[in-house]
Write an enzyme that holds these catalytic residues in place. Sequence first.
Site, PDB file in Angstrom:
ATOM      1  CB  CYS A 388      -0.901  -0.009   1.226  1.00 58.77           C
ATOM      2  SG  CYS A 388      -1.753   1.537   1.521  1.00 58.77           S
ATOM      3  CD  GLU A 422      -1.362  -6.696  -2.575  1.00 62.94           C
ATOM      4  OE1 GLU A 422      -2.534  -6.973  -2.350  1.00 62.94           O
ATOM      5  OE2 GLU A 422      -0.506  -6.512  -1.697  1.00 62.94           O
TER       6      GLU A 422
END
Length: 528
Positions: A388, A422
Amino acid sequence: MPESVQAESSEFPSRNSSPTAASTADTPASNRATPVKGNSALNAQHFLASPIGCKLFVKKLMQNQEAEFRKAEILSFRGPTDDPSKMEYYVHYVEFNKRLDEWVPAERLDLSREIEFPKTKKQKLKEHVVETPPPDSPMRSSKGARKQKGSQDMSTQVSSAGTPSQKRRMEDLAAGEVGTPGDDAETPGFGGSKDMDDHDDETDLLDPDDPNQGTAAAPEETFSKEKEIEKLRTSGSMTQCVSEVARVKNLNTIQMGKHEMEAWYFSPYPLEYAYAEKLYICEFCLCYYVSHKQLERHRSKCQLQHPPGNEIYRYQDISFFEIDGRKQKTWCRNLCLLSKCFLDHKTLYYDVDPFLFYCMTQRDELGCHLIGYFSKEKESSENYNLACILTLPQFQRMGFGRLLIQFSYELSKVEGRVGSPEKPLSDLGLLSYRAYWTETIVELLLSTTDEITIEEISQRTSITPQDILHTLQNIGALKYYRGQHIICLGDKVIDNWEKGRKKKRRVIAPEKLDWKPMHFTPSQLRFL
């Protein structure tokens, strides 16, 4: 792992740089609900009786003080029900980013134009009803027992497909699979660690409208928004059912240090803080309060002047700190709650143990002020080097987002491995990463006189071959020549790179990085 890369993403451009939405007139007819035509007065009366889910034209105020009507969906409403003129409606502009959702007074709604009403339960059930074959049809059994059995199967099928209780049952099951909070449930700042995109949410794995999925309908039960909020705060994931709560932004403004910023998305703060008019956050320990007096009293006692971790990088006025989610649970949870206010594709998990947080700060005489951060799994099965990423709104459009991305790849170089954020990336995250990949790859190609392969580019930049190929295809640098693919940079690509090089940008100085990869034992990676 989750939080897009809401990074998501991603989150670096300012909120004024959200993608320009197309006019609702350009929306394909197949994607639009059939508007209810007829008497506009009756439609308006029907809307006032049940506005949730309706789509109509709303006056949207633009930055240049002009206004235009855009189609919007009503997500919530508040105000005196006996006086519709004083009501306020929370609207989501169709094809606009969710950060532009807002409360609008009733006078900005155009009830004279077409109104699209949501489908009723009967209309949803109608889509799954199978007509009974005629008596003479070979598909119809002549035996009463088989006829009765088929009738029961069909009623079970329709019930399991369309009843709200089955949908609630599936959501409860999905939430129950996550687990319950750990030993630190008493800490006020629970937050999560994963930036999850919609496809990773467990509630998306169950389709209550699929007649071939699920079992018979569960008994009817009450399921209010209050119960849903309570479930979010006590289950493992705090935003398990996004469609019920997280669509409506709960905080208006956030005061953090000398900066006041507007929240963009829903964040599941504890109930006594979640709906405050203004939330006051300590910029060093990230504790939150509902009044400025409480914050001042806290600041007189708070001794923290930087994130509670190890400083692994210092150059000019920028410092990076590494924080272990297992050692600093409360601080990391508070950070995730704050970041959820500005990240849409983020699922907050109660457990932050599996993550390391790398926080970028700006130093002055008062301390190290948080600019942004990225989280990273301690052990990633997919070799992700970032989970993140977020730059706080007051520091966006200043090059700090690119600095965070570059720092994540510098860590990968020290580890001696290639890495990638990601997937999937958010729209803004993809733009940020694509800009970094393009600049890095073009700079390497222009500085190399010999032939170079994709694998060699990957080893020297720590960018995965898949991301390199994606970037080369995006800029049109991958050509097919005499039976093989070659890399050929166009004049436009080179001109854009030279323009970017002339700008004064902050860069990471690798020699200033004082960091060694952390290795964890199996017991340290056991989080249950």
